[in-house]
Design a protein around this motif. Structure first.
Motif, mmCIF file in Angstrom:
data_model
loop_
_atom_site.group_PDB
_atom_site.id
_atom_site.type_symbol
_atom_site.label_atom_id
_atom_site.label_comp_id
_atom_site.label_asym_id
_atom_site.label_seq_id
_atom_site.Cartn_x
_atom_site.Cartn_y
_atom_site.Cartn_z
ATOM 1 N N VAL A 112 0.844 -1.197 0.000
ATOM 2 C CA VAL A 112 0.000 0.000 0.000
ATOM 3 C C VAL A 112 0.878 1.245 0.000
ATOM 4 C CG1 VAL A 112 -1.999 -1.042 1.123
ATOM 5 C CG2 VAL A 112 -0.181 -0.050 2.527
ATOM 6 N N ASP A 113 0.360 2.298 -0.636
ATOM 7 C CA ASP A 113 0.938 3.627 -0.526
ATOM 8 C C ASP A 113 0.104 4.433 0.455
ATOM 9 O OD1 ASP A 113 2.812 2.964 -2.404
ATOM 10 O OD2 ASP A 113 1.925 4.144 -4.028
ATOM 11 N N VAL A 114 0.772 5.088 1.396
ATOM 12 C CA VAL A 114 0.095 5.900 2.400
ATOM 13 C C VAL A 114 0.505 7.350 2.194
ATOM 14 C CG1 VAL A 114 -0.303 6.270 4.868
ATOM 15 C CG2 VAL A 114 0.152 3.946 4.012
ATOM 16 N N ASP A 115 -0.443 8.167 1.750
ATOM 17 C CA ASP A 115 -0.189 9.588 1.503
ATOM 18 C C ASP A 115 -0.746 10.395 2.662
ATOM 19 O OD1 ASP A 115 0.895 9.517 -1.294
ATOM 20 O OD2 ASP A 115 -1.056 8.591 -1.669
ATOM 21 N N LEU A 116 0.123 11.213 3.281
ATOM 22 C CA LEU A 116 -0.292 12.082 4.372
ATOM 23 C C LEU A 116 -0.251 13.527 3.915
ATOM 24 C CD1 LEU A 116 1.699 9.673 5.869
ATOM 25 C CD2 LEU A 116 0.451 10.681 7.776
ATOM 26 N N ASN A 117 -1.287 14.272 4.251
ATOM 27 C CA ASN A 117 -1.372 15.686 3.902
ATOM 28 C C ASN A 117 -1.929 16.427 5.115
ATOM 29 O OD1 ASN A 117 -1.466 18.130 2.659
ATOM 30 N ND2 ASN A 117 -3.071 17.611 1.196
ATOM 31 N N ILE A 118 -1.064 17.158 5.812
ATOM 32 C CA ILE A 118 -1.462 17.883 7.025
ATOM 33 C C ILE A 118 -1.239 19.372 6.762
ATOM 34 C CG2 ILE A 118 -1.161 18.101 9.520
ATOM 35 C CD1 ILE A 118 0.107 15.332 9.530
ATOM 36 N N THR A 119 -2.316 20.125 6.740
ATOM 37 C CA THR A 119 -2.243 21.543 6.376
ATOM 38 C C THR A 119 -3.068 22.369 7.361
ATOM 39 O OG1 THR A 119 -4.166 21.329 4.916
ATOM 40 C CG2 THR A 119 -1.990 20.992 3.927
ATOM 41 N N GLY A 120 -3.019 23.678 7.167
ATOM 42 C CA GLY A 120 -3.753 24.613 8.021
ATOM 43 C C GLY A 120 -2.778 25.571 8.640
ATOM 44 N N THR A 121 -2.533 25.440 9.909
ATOM 45 C CA THR A 121 -1.523 26.239 10.594
ATOM 46 C C THR A 121 -0.140 25.764 10.176
ATOM 47 O OG1 THR A 121 -3.037 26.468 12.463
ATOM 48 C CG2 THR A 121 -0.726 27.044 12.843
ATOM 49 N N ASP A 122 0.722 26.686 9.779
ATOM 50 C CA ASP A 122 2.068 26.320 9.341
ATOM 51 C C ASP A 122 3.023 26.187 10.525
ATOM 52 O OD1 ASP A 122 1.183 26.381 6.768
ATOM 53 O OD2 ASP A 122 2.036 28.351 6.301
ATOM 54 N N GLY A 123 4.062 25.373 10.307
ATOM 55 C CA GLY A 123 5.145 25.262 11.279
ATOM 56 C C GLY A 123 4.866 24.371 12.465
ATOM 57 N N VAL A 124 3.805 23.577 12.402
ATOM 58 C CA VAL A 124 3.477 22.684 13.506
ATOM 59 C C VAL A 124 4.321 21.409 13.387
ATOM 60 C CG1 VAL A 124 1.657 21.377 14.666
ATOM 61 C CG2 VAL A 124 1.114 23.558 13.554
ATOM 62 N N PRO A 125 5.062 21.012 14.457
ATOM 63 C CA PRO A 125 5.838 19.767 14.393
ATOM 64 C C PRO A 125 4.932 18.545 14.219
ATOM 65 C CG PRO A 125 6.628 21.142 16.189
ATOM 66 C CD PRO A 125 5.351 21.758 15.698
ATOM 67 N N VAL A 126 5.384 17.617 13.392
ATOM 68 C CA VAL A 126 4.645 16.384 13.099
ATOM 69 C C VAL A 126 5.543 15.191 13.356
ATOM 70 C CG1 VAL A 126 3.520 15.029 11.278
ATOM 71 C CG2 VAL A 126 3.186 17.511 11.379
ATOM 72 N N SER A 127 4.970 14.123 13.882
ATOM 73 C CA SER A 127 5.716 12.875 14.099
ATOM 74 C C SER A 127 4.866 11.703 13.632
ATOM 75 C CB SER A 127 6.054 12.709 15.587
ATOM 76 O OG SER A 127 6.704 11.470 15.817
ATOM 77 N N LEU A 128 5.413 10.933 12.677
ATOM 78 C CA LEU A 128 4.742 9.745 12.150
ATOM 79 C C LEU A 128 5.427 8.512 12.718
ATOM 80 C CD1 LEU A 128 2.824 8.280 10.092
ATOM 81 C CD2 LEU A 128 4.671 8.535 8.413
ATOM 82 N N GLU A 129 4.634 7.589 13.265
ATOM 83 C CA GLU A 129 5.168 6.378 13.889
ATOM 84 C C GLU A 129 4.820 5.140 13.070
ATOM 85 O OE1 GLU A 129 4.699 6.453 18.519
ATOM 86 O OE2 GLU A 129 2.886 7.339 17.633
ATOM 87 N N LEU A 130 5.799 4.287 12.866
ATOM 88 C CA LEU A 130 5.607 2.942 12.340
ATOM 89 C C LEU A 130 5.979 1.987 13.466
ATOM 90 C CD1 LEU A 130 5.958 4.745 9.755
ATOM 91 C CD2 LEU A 130 6.920 2.733 8.637
ATOM 92 N N ILE A 131 4.980 1.380 14.080
ATOM 93 C CA ILE A 131 5.177 0.595 15.295
ATOM 94 C C ILE A 131 5.167 -0.891 14.925
ATOM 95 C CG2 ILE A 131 4.301 0.120 17.611
ATOM 96 C CD1 ILE A 131 2.759 2.863 17.315
ATOM 97 N N PHE A 132 6.298 -1.550 15.107
ATOM 98 C CA PHE A 132 6.464 -2.942 14.691
ATOM 99 C C PHE A 132 6.355 -3.886 15.882
ATOM 100 C CE2 PHE A 132 8.381 -0.507 11.300
ATOM 101 C CZ PHE A 132 8.032 -1.197 10.158
#
Length: 568
Positions: A472-492
């Motif tokens: 699968v391809d997972v596309d993330l798009n997080i917008t709105g307020t700029d400059g907000v820190p983001v953290s994506l987790e892949l939990i195995f």
């Protein structure tokens, strides 16, 4: 917890038996097939493990009973011993057949069961429930077969033990016709116990109480799932209970929800034979379990309906479960020799599909040796299994006003894509209007809802999942307020090894993925992931869920955050 196997796993795994071919023996109604004999031997090897748990002090209140692994005497371990011992005393293939020594132990344990029992007929589940009608019903899964098999065994001198057990059963029946329940499945467990009691000691009150519960209708949704969605615990319990009711009441219509749930569950199986648990709303949510708890139900329906897919699932369960797990249901198979018949020929199981279960809030996608589960209302909104290599969850969070952990209320289909969304707002608040100010300055009288909002910040998250030929391809798009820190987790799942990632300097079990390609290998199976992104090392953001105790790969960035990660 499966109350049929209350004793700890050290006791339950003392015997190792080669893989059982449960389909090969010709059916002879009065001759046990080899696999049933093997199950008897497994139970036989487990019985000595109870010795260390026995209450041996003759001055102890529960003398003759059995304790759990923390040395608390309880009716669950005690009834487990009684059931196993009585079954074996009724089997000529067992060294415990008509054993006087074993009978003596049963008599002491049965006397202890009467001491565990309250005057209202109920017992306690000491971990949580007291004077518990449903736990009494669960106990009867042991005590009813114990009485039946001990009586059938014709063991010399069994009269006192049978009398103790019969007293316990009749007292329990009084509790079941009056007592209440906690959760939906308890209705059917209680009803199944009552119909079995009625078969032994006919009492119209038992049937009247069953009718009261059945009047509420079976709680199965259009997906084929029960209310609790408890695939690793209560769904198989409900199925067994409904089969018992259908047989005991001669109501074959009660088999229809069982068939519907078993059909649905065919699509809840990972390639390695584990069951999908992430959508459960009970304590088994996110647990690891195989399909062994379903074996009796699939075999019953395969033979009852001459159903090739049910038969194929039985054979898959045989291959992916231990003999000890299957042998835990020996009593069901000794009570109903028709289950010894060879299974019908297989009809292929579904292994290539995209199937939505909207009432359960999930989508299942499988192609051969890999599968993925998409989940709504769940911060772990995606899992990915490839054999025994398992991505337990994918999560994403932003440090947005302490509430940036993403989950979606629903899963939308857009062609061959699946979309999850969430909109968040972070407002500030103006001074109160004069007419809304409390004279005493008590803020409890001036809730924030009375204030006008301003400088409202927004965060819009869209996750789009697209199946490919090999993942699968997972596309993330997080917008709105700029400059907000983001953290994506892949939990195995723990136990594997990584390539292409770097250990985090400060966080245990944490890895940073900034390159193009990474992988996670468990045994012979490997999950590949690409591509990475590291713009900061703040992997634990304020407002995000705590890190799981599992090896976790992180990708980080700032909004606007647009990134695609491919799993294969």
């Amino acid at each position: 917890m499966n109350r049929r196997t209350f004793v700890n796993t050290g006791i339950l795994s003392v015997c190792s038996v080669p893989f059982l071919n449960l389909s090969a023996d010709a059916f002879v109604a009065d001759q046990k097939p080899a696999w049933i004999v093997d199950w008897i031997k497994i139970n036989e090897a487990q019985l000595p493990g109870f010795r260390a748990l026995k209450v041996t002090d003759p001055n102890h209140r529960y003398f003759g009973g059995y304790t759990d692994h923390v040395e608390i005497p309880n009716p669950h371990t005690t009834s487990s011993f009684i059931a196993k011992a009585c079954i074996l005393m009724a089997c000529p293939e067992s060294v415990y057949y008509q054993s006087a020594d074993t009978l003596k132990e049963v008599e002491g344990a049965a006397a202890a069961m009467l001491k565990f029992q309250h005057t209202d007929g109920t017992i306690d589940l000491l971990a949580t429930n007291f004077h518990s009608t449903p736990d009494t019903a669960f106990i009867l899964e042991n005590m009813i077969p114990a009485w039946q098999f001990l009586k059938k065994s014709q063991t010399k001198g069994a009269g006192q033990s049978l009398a103790y057990i019969q007293t316990f059963l009749k007292n329990a029946g009084e509790g079941l016709i009056r007592g209440g329940i906690h959760t939906p499945n308890h209705r059917w467990v209680v009803s199944a116990a009552l119909v079995r009691l009625h078969g032994l000691f006919p009492d119209k009150r038992y049937l009247n109480r069953i009718d009261q519960w059945l009047a509420e209708h079976i709680d199965i949704d259009p997906d084929g799932q029960y209310t609790e969605k408890s695939t690793n615990s209560y769904s198989p319990i409900v199925n067994r209970s409904l089969i018992t009711l259908a047989r005991g009441l001669s109501k074959p219509d009660l088999l229809e929800p069982v068939l519907k749930n078993l059909e649905m569950t065919l699509y809840y199986v990972h390639p390695n034979g584990e069951v999908v648990t992430e959508a459960s709303n009970r304590q088994d949510k996110g647990t690891i379990g195989n399909m062994s708890k379903y074996y009796y139900c699939y075999r019953y329906m395969a033979l009852k309906k001459n159903n090739g897919r049910m038969a194929a699932m039985c054979r898959l369960i045989e291959q992916t479960s231990t003999p000890q797990e299957l042998a835990g249901y020996l009593d069901y198979f000794l009570e109903d020799p028709t289950l010894w018949q060879p299974l019908p020929p297989d009809t292929p199981l579904p292994v290539n599909y995209v199937k939505a279960f909207p009432y359960s809030g999930l989508v299942r996608i499988r192609h051969g040796n890999w599968d993925t589960t998409l989940l709504s209302n769940n911060p772990g909104w995606l899992t990915f299994h490839k054999g025994n290599a398992v991505l337990q969850a994918m999560r994403v969070a932003a440090s947005f006003f302490g509430k940036g952990q993403f989950q979606s209320e629903k899963i939308e289909q857009n062609g061959n894509k699946w979309v999850l969304r969430r909109h968040l707002e972070g407002p500030y608040y103006q001074p109160l209007d004069k007419d809304k100010i409390s004279p005493d300055g008590n803020l409890d009288k001036m809730p924030r809802t009375l204030r006008k909002q301003s400088e409202i910040q927004e965060l819009n998250t869209t996750v789009t999942i697209t199946p490919t030929d090999n993942g699968v391809d997972v596309d993330l798009n997080i917008t709105g307020t700029d400059g907000v820190p983001v953290s994506l987790e892949l939990i195995f799942r723990p136990g594997g090894t990584f390539t292409g990632v770097s250990p985090h300097a400060l966080q245990p079990h944490a890895y940073l993925f900034g390159g193009q390609n990474g992988s996670y290998t468990s045994g012979k199976d490997t999950i590949h992931f690409s591509s990475g992104r590291i713009e900061h090392k703040g992997v634990q953001l304020r407002g995000a869920l705590p890190a799981m105790d599992a090896p976790t790969v992180y990708l980080t960035g700032f909004t606007p955050f647009k990134h695609t990660i491919r799993l294969s």
